[in-house]
Design a protein around this motif. Structure first.
Motif, PDB file in Angstrom:
ATOM      1  N   ILE A 127       0.847  -1.194   0.000  1.00 16.86           N
ATOM      2  CA  ILE A 127       0.000   0.000   0.000  1.00 16.86           C
ATOM      3  C   ILE A 127       0.883   1.244   0.000  1.00 16.86           C
ATOM      4  CG2 ILE A 127      -1.826   1.253   1.221  1.00 16.86           C
ATOM      5  CD1 ILE A 127      -2.747  -1.437   0.217  1.00 16.86           C
ATOM      6  N   SER A 128       0.454   2.267  -0.728  1.00 18.88           N
ATOM      7  CA  SER A 128       1.215   3.520  -0.739  1.00 18.88           C
ATOM      8  C   SER A 128       0.285   4.713  -0.590  1.00 18.88           C
ATOM      9  CB  SER A 128       2.038   3.655  -2.026  1.00 18.88           C
ATOM     10  OG  SER A 128       1.201   3.734  -3.160  1.00 18.88           O
ATOM     11  N   GLY A 129       0.864   5.806  -0.146  1.00 19.29           N
ATOM     12  CA  GLY A 129       0.147   7.071  -0.050  1.00 19.29           C
ATOM     13  C   GLY A 129       0.959   8.162  -0.716  1.00 19.29           C
ATOM     14  N   GLU A 130       0.333   8.904  -1.618  1.00 18.54           N
ATOM     15  CA  GLU A 130       1.007  10.017  -2.293  1.00 18.54           C
ATOM     16  C   GLU A 130       0.471  11.336  -1.760  1.00 18.54           C
ATOM     17  OE1 GLU A 130       1.828  11.898  -6.758  1.00 18.54           O
ATOM     18  OE2 GLU A 130       0.531  10.135  -6.517  1.00 18.54           O
ATOM     19  N   ARG A 131       1.386  12.224  -1.406  1.00 20.26           N
ATOM     20  CA  ARG A 131       1.023  13.549  -0.875  1.00 20.26           C
ATOM     21  C   ARG A 131       1.611  14.621  -1.783  1.00 20.26           C
ATOM     22  NH1 ARG A 131      -0.280  18.130   0.571  1.00 20.26           N
ATOM     23  NH2 ARG A 131      -0.699  18.759   2.727  1.00 20.26           N
ATOM     24  N   LYS A 132       0.752  15.464  -2.328  1.00 17.71           N
ATOM     25  CA  LYS A 132       1.216  16.548  -3.182  1.00 17.71           C
ATOM     26  C   LYS A 132       1.803  17.678  -2.352  1.00 17.71           C
ATOM     27  CE  LYS A 132      -1.571  15.861  -7.294  1.00 17.71           C
ATOM     28  NZ  LYS A 132      -2.425  16.539  -8.295  1.00 17.71           N
ATOM     29  N   ASN A 176       5.743   9.992  -2.518  1.00 17.57           N
ATOM     30  CA  ASN A 176       4.989   8.732  -2.465  1.00 17.57           C
ATOM     31  C   ASN A 176       5.720   7.766  -1.535  1.00 17.57           C
ATOM     32  OD1 ASN A 176       2.674   7.180  -3.890  1.00 17.57           O
ATOM     33  ND2 ASN A 176       4.383   5.749  -3.975  1.00 17.57           N
ATOM     34  N   ALA A 177       5.076   7.371  -0.442  1.00 16.88           N
ATOM     35  CA  ALA A 177       5.651   6.420   0.514  1.00 16.88           C
ATOM     36  C   ALA A 177       4.883   5.103   0.412  1.00 16.88           C
ATOM     37  CB  ALA A 177       5.571   6.970   1.927  1.00 16.88           C
ATOM     38  N   GLU A 178       5.617   3.978   0.373  1.00 21.86           N
ATOM     39  CA  GLU A 178       4.990   2.675   0.119  1.00 21.86           C
ATOM     40  C   GLU A 178       5.557   1.619   1.070  1.00 21.86           C
ATOM     41  OE1 GLU A 178       3.509   0.566  -3.944  1.00 21.86           O
ATOM     42  OE2 GLU A 178       5.564   1.294  -3.939  1.00 21.86           O
ATOM     43  N   PHE A 179       4.670   0.746   1.536  1.00 24.37           N
ATOM     44  CA  PHE A 179       5.090  -0.342   2.420  1.00 24.37           C
ATOM     45  C   PHE A 179       4.302  -1.594   2.062  1.00 24.37           C
ATOM     46  CE2 PHE A 179       4.875  -2.996   6.198  1.00 24.37           C
ATOM     47  CZ  PHE A 179       6.214  -3.046   6.585  1.00 24.37           C
ATOM     48  N   GLY A 180       4.982  -2.739   2.035  1.00 23.95           N
ATOM     49  CA  GLY A 180       4.325  -4.001   1.727  1.00 23.95           C
ATOM     50  C   GLY A 180       4.779  -5.108   2.650  1.00 23.95           C
ATOM     51  N   TYR A 181       3.858  -6.001   3.001  1.00 17.30           N
ATOM     52  CA  TYR A 181       4.162  -7.130   3.888  1.00 17.30           C
ATOM     53  C   TYR A 181       3.920  -8.438   3.137  1.00 17.30           C
ATOM     54  CZ  TYR A 181       4.307 -10.061   8.058  1.00 17.30           C
ATOM     55  OH  TYR A 181       4.627 -11.022   8.970  1.00 17.30           O
ATOM     56  N   LYS A 229       8.573 -14.829   5.675  1.00 11.54           N
ATOM     57  CA  LYS A 229       8.116 -13.521   6.133  1.00 11.54           C
ATOM     58  C   LYS A 229       9.043 -12.455   5.563  1.00 11.54           C
ATOM     59  CE  LYS A 229      10.642 -13.568  10.548  1.00 11.54           C
ATOM     60  NZ  LYS A 229      10.533 -13.399  12.021  1.00 11.54           N
ATOM     61  N   GLY A 230       8.515 -11.265   5.374  1.00  8.14           N
ATOM     62  CA  GLY A 230       9.327 -10.192   4.831  1.00  8.14           C
ATOM     63  C   GLY A 230       8.515  -8.939   4.580  1.00  8.14           C
ATOM     64  N   PHE A 231       9.211  -7.900   4.166  1.00 10.94           N
ATOM     65  CA  PHE A 231       8.552  -6.636   3.857  1.00 10.94           C
ATOM     66  C   PHE A 231       9.355  -5.887   2.791  1.00 10.94           C
ATOM     67  CE2 PHE A 231      11.536  -5.467   7.197  1.00 10.94           C
ATOM     68  CZ  PHE A 231      12.061  -4.268   6.737  1.00 10.94           C
ATOM     69  N   LYS A 232       8.698  -4.909   2.177  1.00  6.07           N
ATOM     70  CA  LYS A 232       9.328  -4.004   1.223  1.00  6.07           C
ATOM     71  C   LYS A 232       8.906  -2.582   1.558  1.00  6.07           C
ATOM     72  CE  LYS A 232       9.064  -7.419  -2.526  1.00  6.07           C
ATOM     73  NZ  LYS A 232       8.474  -7.731  -3.858  1.00  6.07           N
ATOM     74  N   SER A 233       9.815  -1.631   1.406  1.00  6.69           N
ATOM     75  CA  SER A 233       9.489  -0.232   1.664  1.00  6.69           C
ATOM     76  C   SER A 233      10.144   0.657   0.612  1.00  6.69           C
ATOM     77  CB  SER A 233       9.937   0.185   3.071  1.00  6.69           C
ATOM     78  OG  SER A 233      11.328  -0.023   3.226  1.00  6.69           O
ATOM     79  N   ASN A 234       9.413   1.668   0.170  1.00 11.23           N
ATOM     80  CA  ASN A 234       9.900   2.624  -0.833  1.00 11.23           C
ATOM     81  C   ASN A 234       9.570   4.041  -0.398  1.00 11.23           C
ATOM     82  OD1 ASN A 234      10.372   0.334  -2.531  1.00 11.23           O
ATOM     83  ND2 ASN A 234       8.301   0.501  -3.347  1.00 11.23           N
ATOM     84  N   LEU A 235      10.443   4.965  -0.744  1.00 13.19           N
ATOM     85  CA  LEU A 235      10.165   6.395  -0.585  1.00 13.19           C
ATOM     86  C   LEU A 235      10.562   7.078  -1.887  1.00 13.19           C
ATOM     87  CD1 LEU A 235       9.186   8.640   1.306  1.00 13.19           C
ATOM     88  CD2 LEU A 235      11.577   8.979   1.981  1.00 13.19           C
ATOM     89  N   GLU A 236       9.609   7.778  -2.483  1.00 12.36           N
ATOM     90  CA  GLU A 236       9.818   8.304  -3.839  1.00 12.36           C
ATOM     91  C   GLU A 236       9.424   9.770  -3.924  1.00 12.36           C
ATOM     92  OE1 GLU A 236       7.685   7.567  -8.155  1.00 12.36           O
ATOM     93  OE2 GLU A 236       7.969   5.839  -6.827  1.00 12.36           O
ATOM     94  N   GLY A 237      10.332  10.576  -4.454  1.00  9.94           N
ATOM     95  CA  GLY A 237      10.027  11.970  -4.771  1.00  9.94           C
ATOM     96  C   GLY A 237       9.712  12.095  -6.252  1.00  9.94           C
ATOM     97  N   ARG A 238       8.635  12.812  -6.589  1.00 12.99           N
ATOM     98  CA  ARG A 238       8.169  12.874  -7.977  1.00 12.99           C
ATOM     99  C   ARG A 238       8.077  14.303  -8.498  1.00 12.99           C
ATOM    100  NH1 ARG A 238       2.966   8.829  -8.349  1.00 12.99           N
ATOM    101  NH2 ARG A 238       4.054   6.878  -7.890  1.00 12.99           N
ATOM    102  N   VAL A 239       8.316  14.423  -9.811  1.00 12.78           N
ATOM    103  CA  VAL A 239       8.050  15.666 -10.540  1.00 12.78           C
ATOM    104  C   VAL A 239       7.120  15.326 -11.692  1.00 12.78           C
ATOM    105  CG1 VAL A 239       9.015  17.543 -11.900  1.00 12.78           C
ATOM    106  CG2 VAL A 239      10.311  16.620  -9.975  1.00 12.78           C
ATOM    107  N   TYR A 240       5.944  15.976 -11.721  1.00 11.46           N
ATOM    108  CA  TYR A 240       5.035  15.835 -12.859  1.00 11.46           C
ATOM    109  C   TYR A 240       5.539  16.801 -13.927  1.00 11.46           C
ATOM    110  CZ  TYR A 240       2.115  12.807 -10.100  1.00 11.46           C
ATOM    111  OH  TYR A 240       1.655  11.740  -9.352  1.00 11.46           O
ATOM    112  N   LEU A 241       6.264  16.228 -14.892  1.00  9.74           N
ATOM    113  CA  LEU A 241       7.152  16.991 -15.757  1.00  9.74           C
ATOM    114  C   LEU A 241       6.443  18.055 -16.591  1.00  9.74           C
ATOM    115  CD1 LEU A 241      10.171  17.047 -16.272  1.00  9.74           C
ATOM    116  CD2 LEU A 241       9.831  15.483 -18.188  1.00  9.74           C
TER     117      LEU A 241
END
Length: 226
Positions: A46-51, A59-64, A80-92
């Motif tokens: 699941i991820s959440g994007e904040r403008k 965009n911050a994302e976490f998965g189990y 068992k495991g997890f994944k995590s992402n942190l992403e900065g975006r530019v809408y070009l």
């Protein structure tokens, strides 16, 4: 009185119109591709994007990990495991055109930092190099971590005022560290067996695959504007 009433109605109508079409600063998303990730391990992600403004967002994302594709006869470590992402975006194109309003399709470029960690039981099919007529299946434990970065390219497609689809792909580098336990297979003395992609997938679970590697990813997120 009629003039006052008319002004109030028009003002209220404009206010309702503005509220209805005001773009949300938050989007909640499900990563549909990660549910069936056969290359590493599947996660409910699941991820959440904040403008931040009209063309920048985080965009911050976490998965189990909720299940495992491999079915070993002997369980040495539970999956068992997890994944995590942190992403900065530019809408070009919004940036280049100094545009505030979003169109139906919005292309973006991002920098993603990620970290993954999981453990479980896997197997490898092999034959001794000195006697390749013999075939063995070895079950072993695996503990794996991976960290790195991706340059992300994607398109945010509005299918309605609330629903979005987000196909994406990324290119980057990853440092992978793998530890095996209770393993008999020896890459120096033995040869992996199998056809198709099976030997490749088995190699990804072995310590010999540790180190820095090129990374490629792609997928699809399904989102809802809050």
């Amino acid at each position: 009185m009629k003039k006052l009433l008319t002004i109030l109605i028009l003002s209220l109508s404009n206010f309702i119109f503005a509220q209805e079409f005001k773009e949300s600063n938050w989007i909640l998303k499900l990563n549909a591709t990660q549910l069936v990730d056969v290359v590493s391990y599947p996660t409910l992600q699941i991820s959440g994007e904040r403008k931040i403004n009209s063309y920048l967002s985080i965009n911050a994302e976490f998965g189990y990990q909720i299940y495992d594709f491999s079915k070993a006869d002997t369980i040495l470590l539970k999956s068992k495991g997890f994944k995590s992402n942190l992403e900065g975006r530019v809408y070009l194109f919004k940036l280049l055109n100094s545009r505030i309003e979003s169109k139906r399709n919005e292309f973006y470029v991002g920098l993603q930092l990620f970290y993954r960690e999981n453990e479980g039981t896997n197997s490898v099919d092999f034959s001794p190099k000195n006697d390749e007529t013999k075939f063995y299946t070895d079950n072993f434990g695996i503990k794996r971590t991976a960290k790195g970065f991706n340059i992300m390219f994607g398109n945010q497609i509005s299918v309605s005022k609330k629903m979005v689809l987000e196909p994406y792909l990324g290119l980057g580098m990853m440092n992978r560290k793998i530890n095996n336990s209770d393993i008999e297979y020896d890459e120096i003395k033995d040869t992996r067996n199998g056809t198709g992609l099976k030997p490749l997938f088995q190699k990804l679970n072995l310590e010999e695959s540790s180190g820095n590697v090129f990374n490629f990813c792609f997928g699809l997120r399904v989102g809802y504007r809050l």
